[in-house]
Design an enzyme around this catalytic site. Structure first.
Site, short mmCIF file in Angstrom:
data_model
loop_
_atom_site.label_atom_id
_atom_site.label_comp_id
_atom_site.label_asym_id
_atom_site.label_seq_id
_atom_site.Cartn_x
_atom_site.Cartn_y
_atom_site.Cartn_z
N GLY A 34 0.92 -1.35 -0.11
CA GLY A 34 -0.02 -0.02 -0.01
C GLY A 34 0.86 1.21 0.18
N GLY A 56 3.17 2.37 -2.13
CA GLY A 56 3.63 2.92 -3.49
C GLY A 56 5.10 3.02 -3.62
N GLY A 108 6.23 0.48 -5.15
CA GLY A 108 6.43 -0.27 -6.34
C GLY A 108 6.80 -1.90 -6.31
CB SER A 109 4.86 -4.22 -3.91
OG SER A 109 3.64 -3.96 -4.26
CB SER A 110 3.37 -4.34 -9.13
OG SER A 110 2.36 -4.13 -8.58
CB ALA A 165 10.10 -4.75 -6.30
CG ASP A 176 7.67 1.22 -11.54
OD1 ASP A 176 8.01 1.26 -12.95
OD2 ASP A 176 6.40 1.10 -11.16
#
Ligand code: MEV
Length: 322
Positions: free
Chosen positions: A106, A108, A110-112, A114, A155
């Site tokens: 949550g 922001g 950049g977990s997607s 990464a 990202d």
């Protein structure tokens, strides 16, 4: 069982968000909050994913079904990354992937992107394919675009290259700026932003007021160029002013919100060189650039507005093997 563990950093946009989607440059730094993925060869023919941080548990599909039938939201990037790697480099071995994140999806951070970068790097290692950083960037960025349709790729570049980088959309320019001597304070607003939605809103605004919005993007470009110079010179006072000017332009774009504005004002009043939102806006995090002797005051000031401090170090290492 053959296995590899790979780790990629989260990121924070320092200057240039939104304009970067329209071909302008930005400055982004990798943070020491990381996302880790363990990939094991199972001896079977299935793709199995455990990603508790995004509520995905024991999600299983035959490899031949990747990209087909339903995919849980939290598995979309990882599944597509495996499929894209398989289509390009071809393999038939079943895989178990387990993710472990040091930060909330949550924030922001950049977990997607990464996790996408981790998957491509991990598969290249486990199947012994020699991929350069640019190869990892290109396949990861393709994956991100396949899933979310929009995005400059800053990202993805941050997760691959780490450090602080000057980035132009699509990876046309990726330049490392190795200056670690700045103090960032990050405050989380408490709301998760829907980046794709905000990017669409900005696109709509640009359709309605093209001249104004393109003028804002051109002004942001100048700030990014100046910011890069100030960073290389360690001129933090002027870098902070540049952040403040960038925030004015982001407000004109309509992407800031009251909560972020309060946190930013509080940080400036407590002595920050500068402060701004970071990322798409509409929630997520703000950043303050702090003189070394003001860190405590600025943290307290942000907390007094209800913001949550997230401890980070900037310019972290890019994707690596553990
Ligand atoms: C979102 O974190 C940053 C944006 O510039 C989108 C992007 O660059 O992909 C708004």
């Amino acid at each position: 069982m053959k296995e590899v563990v790979v780790s990629a950093p989260g990121k924070l946009m320092l200057l240039g968000e939104h304009a970067v989607v329209y071909g302008k440059p930005c400055l982004v730094t990798a943070v020491n909050k990381r996302l880790n993925i363990k990939v094991s060869l199972t001896g079977g023919r299935d793709f199995i994913l455990n990603a508790p941080d995004v509520s995905v548990r024991s999600y299983k599909k035959p490899l031949a079904m990747l990209g087909r039938a339903e995919t849980p939201k939290g598995a979309a990037f990882v599944e597509k990354a495996v499929l894209n790697f398989k289509e390009r480099y071809s393999f038939e071995e079943g895989l178990l992937l387990e993710t472990d994140s040091e930060f909330s999806s949550g924030f922001g951070f950049g977990s997607s992107s990464a996790s996408t970068v981790c998957v491509i790097k991990a598969l290249s290692e486990i199947f012994e394919r020699k991929l350069s950083k640019k190869d990892i960037f290109d396949l990861s960025y393709k994956t991100v675009l396949d899933v979310q349709k929009t995005g400059s790729g800053f990202d993805v570049a941050s997760a691959v290259y780490g450090g602080t980088i000057y980035f132009v959309a699509g990876g046309e320019e990726i330049e490392r700026i190795d200056n670690k001597s700045f103090n960032l304070i990050v405050g989380y607003s408490g709301t998760k932003a829907d980046t794709s939605e905000i990017v669409r809103e900005v696109a709509k605004k640009r359709e309605e007021e093209k001249e104004k919005v393109d003028g804002i993007f051109a002004a942001i470009e100048i700030l990014v160029e100046n910011g890069k110079k100030f960073m290389l010179e360690s001129d933090w006072e002027n870098f902070g002013k540049t952040m403040n000017e960038n925030q004015v332009l982001l407000s004109q774009l309509g992407v800031s919100i009251g909560k972020l504005d309060h946190m930013i004002d509080a940080a400036r009043n407590a002595g920050a060189y500068g402060a701004k939102l970071s990322g798409a806006g509409g929630g997520d995090c703000m950043l303050a650039l702090s003189p070394p002797d003001k860190l405590g005051d600025i943290r307290k000031a942000i907390e007094s507005t209800g913001g949550k401090i997230i401890d980070i170090e900037a310019s972290a290492e890019g994707v690596n093997m553990l």
